[in-house]
Design an enzyme around this catalytic site. Structure first.
Site, mmCIF file in Angstrom:
data_model
loop_
_atom_site.group_PDB
_atom_site.id
_atom_site.type_symbol
_atom_site.label_atom_id
_atom_site.label_comp_id
_atom_site.label_asym_id
_atom_site.label_seq_id
_atom_site.Cartn_x
_atom_site.Cartn_y
_atom_site.Cartn_z
ATOM 1 N N TYR A 1 6.245 3.368 3.186
ATOM 2 C CA TYR A 1 5.458 3.831 2.036
ATOM 3 C C TYR A 1 6.265 3.731 0.738
ATOM 4 C CZ TYR A 1 1.289 5.892 4.225
ATOM 5 O OH TYR A 1 0.096 6.095 4.858
ATOM 6 N N LYS B 1 9.134 2.162 17.067
ATOM 7 C CA LYS B 1 9.049 0.863 17.730
ATOM 8 C C LYS B 1 10.470 0.305 17.820
ATOM 9 C CE LYS B 1 5.932 -1.822 18.443
ATOM 10 N NZ LYS B 1 5.402 -2.296 19.746
ATOM 11 N N ASP C 1 2.803 2.223 19.906
ATOM 12 C CA ASP C 1 1.555 1.698 20.485
ATOM 13 C C ASP C 1 1.208 2.435 21.771
ATOM 14 O OD1 ASP C 1 3.828 0.556 21.636
ATOM 15 O OD2 ASP C 1 2.909 -1.413 21.956
ATOM 16 N N ASP D 1 0.844 8.546 9.891
ATOM 17 C CA ASP D 1 -0.455 8.437 9.221
ATOM 18 C C ASP D 1 -1.518 8.009 10.236
ATOM 19 O OD1 ASP D 1 -2.316 8.242 7.042
ATOM 20 O OD2 ASP D 1 -2.036 6.067 7.090
ATOM 21 N N ASP E 1 -4.515 10.519 12.442
ATOM 22 C CA ASP E 1 -5.967 10.322 12.393
ATOM 23 C C ASP E 1 -6.544 10.272 13.806
ATOM 24 O OD1 ASP E 1 -6.176 10.241 9.623
ATOM 25 O OD2 ASP E 1 -7.412 8.436 9.614
HETATM 26 C C1 IPM Z 1 -3.033 10.815 4.432
HETATM 27 C C2 IPM Z 1 -3.724 9.788 3.614
HETATM 28 C C3 IPM Z 1 -2.746 9.282 2.564
HETATM 29 C C4 IPM Z 1 -1.597 8.619 3.280
HETATM 30 C C5 IPM Z 1 -3.357 8.367 1.489
HETATM 31 C C6 IPM Z 1 -4.524 9.014 0.801
HETATM 32 C C7 IPM Z 1 -2.334 7.927 0.497
HETATM 33 O O1 IPM Z 1 -4.211 8.770 4.422
HETATM 34 O O2 IPM Z 1 -2.569 11.813 3.864
HETATM 35 O O3 IPM Z 1 -2.961 10.642 5.657
HETATM 36 O O4 IPM Z 1 -1.685 7.454 3.689
HETATM 37 O O5 IPM Z 1 -0.589 9.287 3.433
HETATM 38 MG MG MG Z 2 -4.025 9.147 6.515
#
Ligand code: IPM
Ligand code: MG
Length: 367
Positions: free
Chosen positions: A143, A194, A227, A251, A255
């Site tokens: 990032y 990884k 993975d 990240d 999710d």
């Molecule tokens: C998160 C979001 C952020 C990230 C974006 C909005 C920059 O996806 O907080 O997970 O990738 O960190």
């Molecule tokens: Mg995110």
């Protein structure tokens, strides 16, 4: 009651302001019932700040964020700002906040509420009782790594570049957070990278192994490729207690872990830095869900992740576990009996709005 604290609220874009309005009601409850005293300020961030100031985070807003005792963040981004230059896109405001506040450890719990085990896309027996914590490194890795950019090659072709980079101390400090959390949980850390492909992953594994041996031999440490971790999360998520991983893998995996719980609309997060000389820990609390521009302004958003982020703030920044527990218990009760926002709707239960969910929650909070 704790001494007066300075809070900065940054509702941001999309559903951010709507869900933040419900969190504010919980803040009012804390104040009116004499449980806490807050001085509350609010600032624009993301697209909302671009519209007014031309940048996603002004210097003034950043200064307030730095001096606040804690920052409660909503969400940023949306198609409205698709055409703004990359450097000042809404998300850059959030990334700058994380970097400037030096909040390196992003705690993302994925907990299945009892009443919602059937809302997961996995079989209820695979997820009921699930309670895992992803610790995502938040201000390093690809990032922020250099070099980065888009360059034009001599033959006219373009090349996009990003760099995954981690130093020993960056891995150690986030590793310590994970081990310390595990000590208060089930005592297991799974470190994810990884190492079979990336040198940054190989170093990650070496540093975690050494840190474990030297400082946390009482915690069980395992290693997993990212993975495989994605696969294991979908196959048998209850095998995990604490997962610690890099910014990008965190990240993605968070999710996935969030979806196991049945709704992104329920998951909070805390991003913490190191204690300063005054004992203050820089901190940013935000729901995991994004700005959901498709439902913004329709009253369909679930405010509970924002409210639970506030509960995390009470617990981690202000040592107010009792109040955090009370809010979390109220959320449990609301999920068990009240209507549901569309993201967690089930047949036979009324579908209610963001504000009605706020009403239901307020009614469950102790007087
Ligand atoms: C998160 C979001 C952020 C990230 C974006 C909005 C920059 O996806 O907080 O997970 O990738 O960190
Ligand atoms: Mg995110």
């Amino acid at each position: 009651m704790i001494a007066n604290k300075n809070l900065l609220l940054m509702p941001g874009d999309g559903i951010g302001p709507e869900v933040m309005a419900q969190a504010r009601r919980v803040l009012n409850w804390l104040q009116e019932s004499g449980r806490a005293s807050f001085t509350i300020d609010e600032e624009l961030v993301g697209g909302a700040a671009i519209d007014v100031h031309g940048v996603p985070l002004t210097d003034a807003a950043l200064a307030k964020a730095k001096s606040a005792d804690a920052l409660l963040f909503g969400s940023v981004g949306g198609p409205k700002w698709d055409k703004v230059p990359f450097e000042i896109r809404p998300e850059a405001g959030l990334l700058k906040l994380r970097a400037e506040l030096q909040v390196f450890a992003n705690l993302r719990p994925a907990k299945v509420f009892h009443a919602l085990a059937d809302a997961s896309s996995l079989k209820p027996e695979l997820v009921s009782g699930l309670d895992l914590m992803i610790v995502r490194e938040c201000i390093g890795g690809i990032y922020f790594g250099q070099p980065r950019g888009i360059e034009t090659l001599p033959n006219g072709e373009q090349r996009g570049i990003n760099t995954e980079v981690y130093t020993t101390h960056e891995i150690q400090r986030v590793g310590r957070v994970a081990f310390e959390l595990a000590r208060k949980r089930q005592g297991r850390v799974c470190s994810v990278e990884k190492a079979n492909v990336m040198e940054a992953g190989l170093l990650w594994r070496q540093v975690m192994t050494k840190l474990h041996a030297e400082e946390f031999p009482d915690v069980a440490l395992s290693h997993m490729y990212a993975d495989n971790c994605a696969m294991q999360l979908a196959k048998n998520p209850k095998q995990f207690d604490v997962i610690v991983t890099s910014n990008l893998f965190g990240d993605i995996l968070s999710d996935l872990a969030a979806m196991l719980t049945g709704s992104l609309g329920l998951l909070p997060s805390a991003t913490l830095g190191a204690k300063d000389e005054n004992g203050r820990v820089p901190s940013l609390y935000e729901p995991i869900h994004g700005s959901a521009p498709d439902i913004a302004g329709t009253g369909k958003a679930n405010p509970l992740a924002q409210v639970l982020s506030l509960a995390m703030m009470l617990r981690y920044s202000f040592d107010m576990s009792e109040e955090a527990n009370a809010i979390e218990a109220a959320v449990e009760r609301v999920l068990a009996k009240a209507g549901r926002t569309p993201d967690i709707a089930v047949p036979g239960r009324a579908v209610i709005s963001t504000a009605e969910m706020g009403d239901a929650l307020l009614a469950e909070l102790p007087r």
